[in-house]
Motif scaffolding. Structure first.
Motif, PDB file in Angstrom:
ATOM      1  N   ARG A  45      -3.384   6.552   7.376  1.00 34.93           N
ATOM      2  CA  ARG A  45      -3.661   5.147   7.040  1.00 34.93           C
ATOM      3  C   ARG A  45      -2.387   4.334   6.793  1.00 34.93           C
ATOM      4  O   ARG A  45      -2.472   3.137   6.497  1.00 34.93           O
ATOM      5  CB  ARG A  45      -4.555   5.067   5.808  1.00 34.93           C
ATOM      6  CG  ARG A  45      -5.941   5.600   6.071  1.00 34.93           C
ATOM      7  CD  ARG A  45      -6.831   5.297   4.917  1.00 34.93           C
ATOM      8  NE  ARG A  45      -8.107   5.982   5.066  1.00 34.93           N
ATOM      9  CZ  ARG A  45      -8.955   6.157   4.093  1.00 34.93           C
ATOM     10  NH1 ARG A  45      -8.686   5.678   2.889  1.00 34.93           N
ATOM     11  NH2 ARG A  45     -10.084   6.790   4.297  1.00 34.93           N
ATOM     12  N   TRP A  46      -1.219   4.953   6.876  1.00 35.65           N
ATOM     13  CA  TRP A  46       0.025   4.239   6.593  1.00 35.65           C
ATOM     14  C   TRP A  46       0.193   3.017   7.483  1.00 35.65           C
ATOM     15  O   TRP A  46       0.544   1.948   7.000  1.00 35.65           O
ATOM     16  CB  TRP A  46       1.228   5.152   6.751  1.00 35.65           C
ATOM     17  CG  TRP A  46       1.368   6.208   5.685  1.00 35.65           C
ATOM     18  CD1 TRP A  46       0.570   6.401   4.589  1.00 35.65           C
ATOM     19  CD2 TRP A  46       2.362   7.217   5.632  1.00 35.65           C
ATOM     20  NE1 TRP A  46       1.023   7.471   3.862  1.00 35.65           N
ATOM     21  CE2 TRP A  46       2.116   7.993   4.475  1.00 35.65           C
ATOM     22  CE3 TRP A  46       3.432   7.551   6.446  1.00 35.65           C
ATOM     23  CZ2 TRP A  46       2.921   9.067   4.119  1.00 35.65           C
ATOM     24  CZ3 TRP A  46       4.228   8.628   6.088  1.00 35.65           C
ATOM     25  CH2 TRP A  46       3.971   9.373   4.932  1.00 35.65           C
ATOM     26  N   ALA A  47      -0.026   3.175   8.786  1.00 35.85           N
ATOM     27  CA  ALA A  47       0.187   2.062   9.729  1.00 35.85           C
ATOM     28  C   ALA A  47      -0.797   0.918   9.475  1.00 35.85           C
ATOM     29  O   ALA A  47      -0.488  -0.239   9.741  1.00 35.85           O
ATOM     30  CB  ALA A  47       0.077   2.546  11.164  1.00 35.85           C
ATOM     31  N   GLY A  48      -1.961   1.229   8.945  1.00 36.67           N
ATOM     32  CA  GLY A  48      -2.981   0.218   8.698  1.00 36.67           C
ATOM     33  C   GLY A  48      -3.010  -0.272   7.262  1.00 36.67           C
ATOM     34  O   GLY A  48      -3.993  -0.880   6.839  1.00 36.67           O
ATOM     35  N   THR A  49      -1.934  -0.002   6.510  1.00 39.59           N
ATOM     36  CA  THR A  49      -1.870  -0.431   5.118  1.00 39.59           C
ATOM     37  C   THR A  49      -0.783  -1.483   4.951  1.00 39.59           C
ATOM     38  O   THR A  49       0.392  -1.157   4.740  1.00 39.59           O
ATOM     39  CB  THR A  49      -1.592   0.782   4.187  1.00 39.59           C
ATOM     40  OG1 THR A  49      -2.625   1.759   4.373  1.00 39.59           O
ATOM     41  CG2 THR A  49      -1.560   0.359   2.730  1.00 39.59           C
ATOM     42  N   PRO A  50      -1.155  -2.769   5.090  1.00 39.59           N
ATOM     43  CA  PRO A  50      -0.159  -3.826   4.899  1.00 39.59           C
ATOM     44  C   PRO A  50       0.162  -3.976   3.408  1.00 39.59           C
ATOM     45  O   PRO A  50      -0.709  -3.828   2.558  1.00 39.59           O
ATOM     46  CB  PRO A  50      -0.851  -5.074   5.440  1.00 39.59           C
ATOM     47  CG  PRO A  50      -2.306  -4.798   5.285  1.00 39.59           C
ATOM     48  CD  PRO A  50      -2.463  -3.299   5.424  1.00 39.59           C
ATOM     49  N   LEU A  51       1.416  -4.259   3.134  1.00 43.73           N
ATOM     50  CA  LEU A  51       1.836  -4.449   1.750  1.00 43.73           C
ATOM     51  C   LEU A  51       1.800  -5.936   1.399  1.00 43.73           C
ATOM     52  O   LEU A  51       1.891  -6.787   2.276  1.00 43.73           O
ATOM     53  CB  LEU A  51       3.243  -3.885   1.571  1.00 43.73           C
ATOM     54  CG  LEU A  51       3.362  -2.394   1.879  1.00 43.73           C
ATOM     55  CD1 LEU A  51       4.810  -1.956   1.839  1.00 43.73           C
ATOM     56  CD2 LEU A  51       2.506  -1.568   0.936  1.00 43.73           C
TER      57      LEU A  51
END
Length: 66
Positions: A45-51
């Motif tokens: 999910r890293w790529a789909g987790t905007p900060l």
């Protein structure tokens, strides 16, 4: 936007995803864990987790030794 990464403030472009921040700190994804605002984020999910501005990111790397 300002995001705290391992306790240090970093200026990032709005919408930067977690995977980009991990890549800034470590070239390898093996043995790496990441959390946003004290919640562990699974690697897939890293790529789909905007900060967002004010988020707190912790990136931990396993170290071998004794």
């Amino acid at each position: 936007m300002t995001v705290r990464v391992n306790g240090d403030p970093r200026q990032l472009a709005p919408g930067t995803a977690l995977d980009a921040v991990v890549a800034l700190l470590t070239p390898s994804r093996s043995g790496v864990a990441a959390a946003v605002n004290e919640t562990v984020v699974p690697r897939d999910r890293w790529a789909g987790t905007p900060l967002a501005d004010g988020d707190r990111v912790e990136i931990l790397t396993a170290v071998q030794g004794g």
